[in-house]
Design a protein around this motif. Structure first.
Motif, PDB file in Angstrom:
ATOM      1  N   UNK A 185       9.651   6.748   3.962  1.00 25.11           N
ATOM      2  CA  UNK A 185       8.741   7.630   4.688  1.00 25.11           C
ATOM      3  C   UNK A 185       7.453   6.887   4.997  1.00 25.11           C
ATOM      4  N   UNK A 186       6.701   7.418   5.931  1.00 27.38           N
ATOM      5  CA  UNK A 186       5.387   6.868   6.250  1.00 27.38           C
ATOM      6  C   UNK A 186       4.472   7.191   5.071  1.00 27.38           C
ATOM      7  N   UNK A 187       3.927   6.171   4.439  1.00 23.96           N
ATOM      8  CA  UNK A 187       3.142   6.357   3.221  1.00 23.96           C
ATOM      9  C   UNK A 187       1.814   7.068   3.511  1.00 23.96           C
ATOM     10  N   UNK A 188       1.112   6.628   4.525  1.00 24.71           N
ATOM     11  CA  UNK A 188      -0.177   7.234   4.881  1.00 24.71           C
ATOM     12  C   UNK A 188      -0.376   7.166   6.380  1.00 24.71           C
ATOM     13  N   UNK A 189       0.420   7.889   7.145  1.00 22.48           N
ATOM     14  CA  UNK A 189       0.396   7.740   8.607  1.00 22.48           C
ATOM     15  C   UNK A 189      -0.942   8.080   9.249  1.00 22.48           C
ATOM     16  N   UNK A 190      -1.817   8.742   8.527  1.00 23.63           N
ATOM     17  CA  UNK A 190      -3.133   9.094   9.067  1.00 23.63           C
ATOM     18  C   UNK A 190      -4.074   7.887   9.116  1.00 23.63           C
ATOM     19  N   UNK A 191      -3.698   6.748   8.466  1.00 20.69           N
ATOM     20  CA  UNK A 191      -4.529   5.536   8.526  1.00 20.69           C
ATOM     21  C   UNK A 191      -3.727   4.237   8.406  1.00 20.69           C
ATOM     22  N   UNK A 192      -2.409   4.295   8.192  1.00 18.15           N
ATOM     23  CA  UNK A 192      -1.631   3.093   7.900  1.00 18.15           C
ATOM     24  C   UNK A 192      -0.247   3.121   8.547  1.00 18.15           C
ATOM     25  N   UNK A 193       0.289   1.908   8.781  1.00 15.80           N
ATOM     26  CA  UNK A 193       1.640   1.766   9.334  1.00 15.80           C
ATOM     27  C   UNK A 193       2.695   1.602   8.245  1.00 15.80           C
ATOM     28  N   UNK A 194       2.316   1.665   6.989  1.00 13.44           N
ATOM     29  CA  UNK A 194       3.227   1.425   5.863  1.00 13.44           C
ATOM     30  C   UNK A 194       4.375   2.423   5.823  1.00 13.44           C
ATOM     31  N   UNK A 195       5.577   1.865   5.633  1.00 17.15           N
ATOM     32  CA  UNK A 195       6.788   2.663   5.459  1.00 17.15           C
ATOM     33  C   UNK A 195       7.431   2.200   4.164  1.00 17.15           C
ATOM     34  N   UNK A 196       7.899   3.142   3.362  1.00 16.36           N
ATOM     35  CA  UNK A 196       8.531   2.717   2.130  1.00 16.36           C
ATOM     36  C   UNK A 196       9.111   3.844   1.332  1.00 16.36           C
ATOM     37  N   UNK A 197       9.479   3.502   0.104  1.00 14.05           N
ATOM     38  CA  UNK A 197      10.008   4.472  -0.845  1.00 14.05           C
ATOM     39  C   UNK A 197       9.142   4.403  -2.096  1.00 14.05           C
ATOM     40  N   UNK A 198       9.054   5.527  -2.806  1.00 12.77           N
ATOM     41  CA  UNK A 198       8.149   5.594  -3.950  1.00 12.77           C
ATOM     42  C   UNK A 198       8.765   6.366  -5.097  1.00 12.77           C
ATOM     43  N   UNK A 199       8.403   5.946  -6.313  1.00 15.31           N
ATOM     44  CA  UNK A 199       8.817   6.618  -7.536  1.00 15.31           C
ATOM     45  C   UNK A 199       7.557   6.871  -8.354  1.00 15.31           C
ATOM     46  N   UNK A 200       7.472   8.067  -8.923  1.00 17.81           N
ATOM     47  CA  UNK A 200       6.288   8.464  -9.695  1.00 17.81           C
ATOM     48  C   UNK A 200       6.706   8.866 -11.099  1.00 17.81           C
ATOM     49  N   UNK A 201       6.056   8.249 -12.074  1.00 15.26           N
ATOM     50  CA  UNK A 201       6.228   8.636 -13.463  1.00 15.26           C
ATOM     51  C   UNK A 201       5.042   9.466 -13.906  1.00 15.26           C
ATOM     52  N   UNK A 202       4.853   9.552 -15.208  1.00 15.28           N
ATOM     53  CA  UNK A 202       3.742  10.343 -15.729  1.00 15.28           C
ATOM     54  C   UNK A 202       2.381   9.682 -15.456  1.00 15.28           C
ATOM     55  N   UNK A 203       2.306   8.357 -15.585  1.00 11.52           N
ATOM     56  CA  UNK A 203       1.021   7.675 -15.450  1.00 11.52           C
ATOM     57  C   UNK A 203       0.994   6.583 -14.391  1.00 11.52           C
ATOM     58  N   UNK A 204       2.132   6.294 -13.786  1.00 14.52           N
ATOM     59  CA  UNK A 204       2.224   5.194 -12.830  1.00 14.52           C
ATOM     60  C   UNK A 204       3.138   5.581 -11.678  1.00 14.52           C
ATOM     61  N   UNK A 205       2.784   5.135 -10.484  1.00 15.10           N
ATOM     62  CA  UNK A 205       3.659   5.303  -9.321  1.00 15.10           C
ATOM     63  C   UNK A 205       3.834   3.937  -8.675  1.00 15.10           C
ATOM     64  N   UNK A 206       5.043   3.676  -8.179  1.00 13.91           N
ATOM     65  CA  UNK A 206       5.353   2.398  -7.548  1.00 13.91           C
ATOM     66  C   UNK A 206       5.937   2.652  -6.164  1.00 13.91           C
ATOM     67  N   UNK A 207       5.656   1.714  -5.273  1.00 10.53           N
ATOM     68  CA  UNK A 207       6.073   1.866  -3.886  1.00 10.53           C
ATOM     69  C   UNK A 207       6.605   0.533  -3.374  1.00 10.53           C
ATOM     70  N   UNK A 208       7.761   0.542  -2.728  1.00 13.18           N
ATOM     71  CA  UNK A 208       8.257  -0.628  -2.014  1.00 13.18           C
ATOM     72  C   UNK A 208       7.867  -0.413  -0.562  1.00 13.18           C
ATOM     73  N   UNK A 209       6.995  -1.283  -0.047  1.00 12.95           N
ATOM     74  CA  UNK A 209       6.347  -1.065   1.243  1.00 12.95           C
ATOM     75  C   UNK A 209       6.763  -2.118   2.257  1.00 12.95           C
ATOM     76  N   UNK A 210       7.049  -1.673   3.471  1.00  9.85           N
ATOM     77  CA  UNK A 210       7.225  -2.569   4.611  1.00  9.85           C
ATOM     78  C   UNK A 210       6.116  -2.258   5.607  1.00  9.85           C
ATOM     79  N   UNK A 211       5.448  -3.315   6.050  1.00 10.17           N
ATOM     80  CA  UNK A 211       4.429  -3.187   7.101  1.00 10.17           C
ATOM     81  C   UNK A 211       4.877  -4.076   8.250  1.00 10.17           C
TER      82      UNK A 211
END
Length: 154
Positions: free
Chosen positions: A40-66
């Motif tokens: 999905x578009x990570x922050x389409x309101x300011x960025x072209x980043x597309x990726x997938x994300x996983x969120x835990x209790x204290x950390x979130x990770x994203x694989x990003x393609x720009x």
């Protein structure tokens, strides 16, 4: 309606919309193939980043393609972030420091620091981002607008 007003309406609930697309790690669910997950578009309101994300209790990770020649406008977010470049080059600014990160290098973005990242060179940039969960996966542009990503001329 002006383009600015249309964008504000379009992105009015962007943080909640993107938050719902982040996969939540749950007990017994310990393995995630980020290359096969929905992107999905990570922050389409300011960025072209597309990726997938996983969120835990204290950390979130994203694989990003720009895509090459695109990136984020100057923005901030309340969470600390690290970007590990896997492929390509990522031109960055963090506070007043500018540079280019290449494969194998990590960019550290302190919480609240103004920054941007733009793909430079001849190919798209793939990077792995990690952020704490004190804020959403995306931030907000410093100029206060929700006018979309940064695109280099040409």
């Amino acid at each position: 309606m002006s383009q600015a007003a249309e964008n504000e309406k379009k992105f009015a609930n962007i943080h909640q919309e993107t938050h719902e697309k982040v996969v939540k790690a749950t007990p017994g669910n310990y393995l995630f193939n980020m290359q096969e997950m929905d992107q999905f578009m990570i922050g389409p309101h300011y960025s072209s980043s597309v990726g997938s994300a996983v969120r835990g209790e204290k950390l979130q990770v994203v694989l990003v393609n720009k895509p090459k020649g695109t990136g984020s406008r100057l923005h901030t977010h309340a969470n600390e972030q690290f970007n590990y470049v896997i492929k390509g080059q990522l031109k960055y600014r963090v506070r007043d420091e500018e540079g280019v990160a290449e494969a194998g290098e990590v960019i550290h973005i302190p919480a609240g620091a103004e920054h941007y990242c733009v793909t430079t060179g001849d190919e798209d940039c793939l990077y792995f981002a990690s952020k704490d969960t004190t804020y959403f996966v995306a931030g907000d542009a410093v100029d206060g607008t929700r006018s979309g990503a940064y695109y280099e001329e040409g």
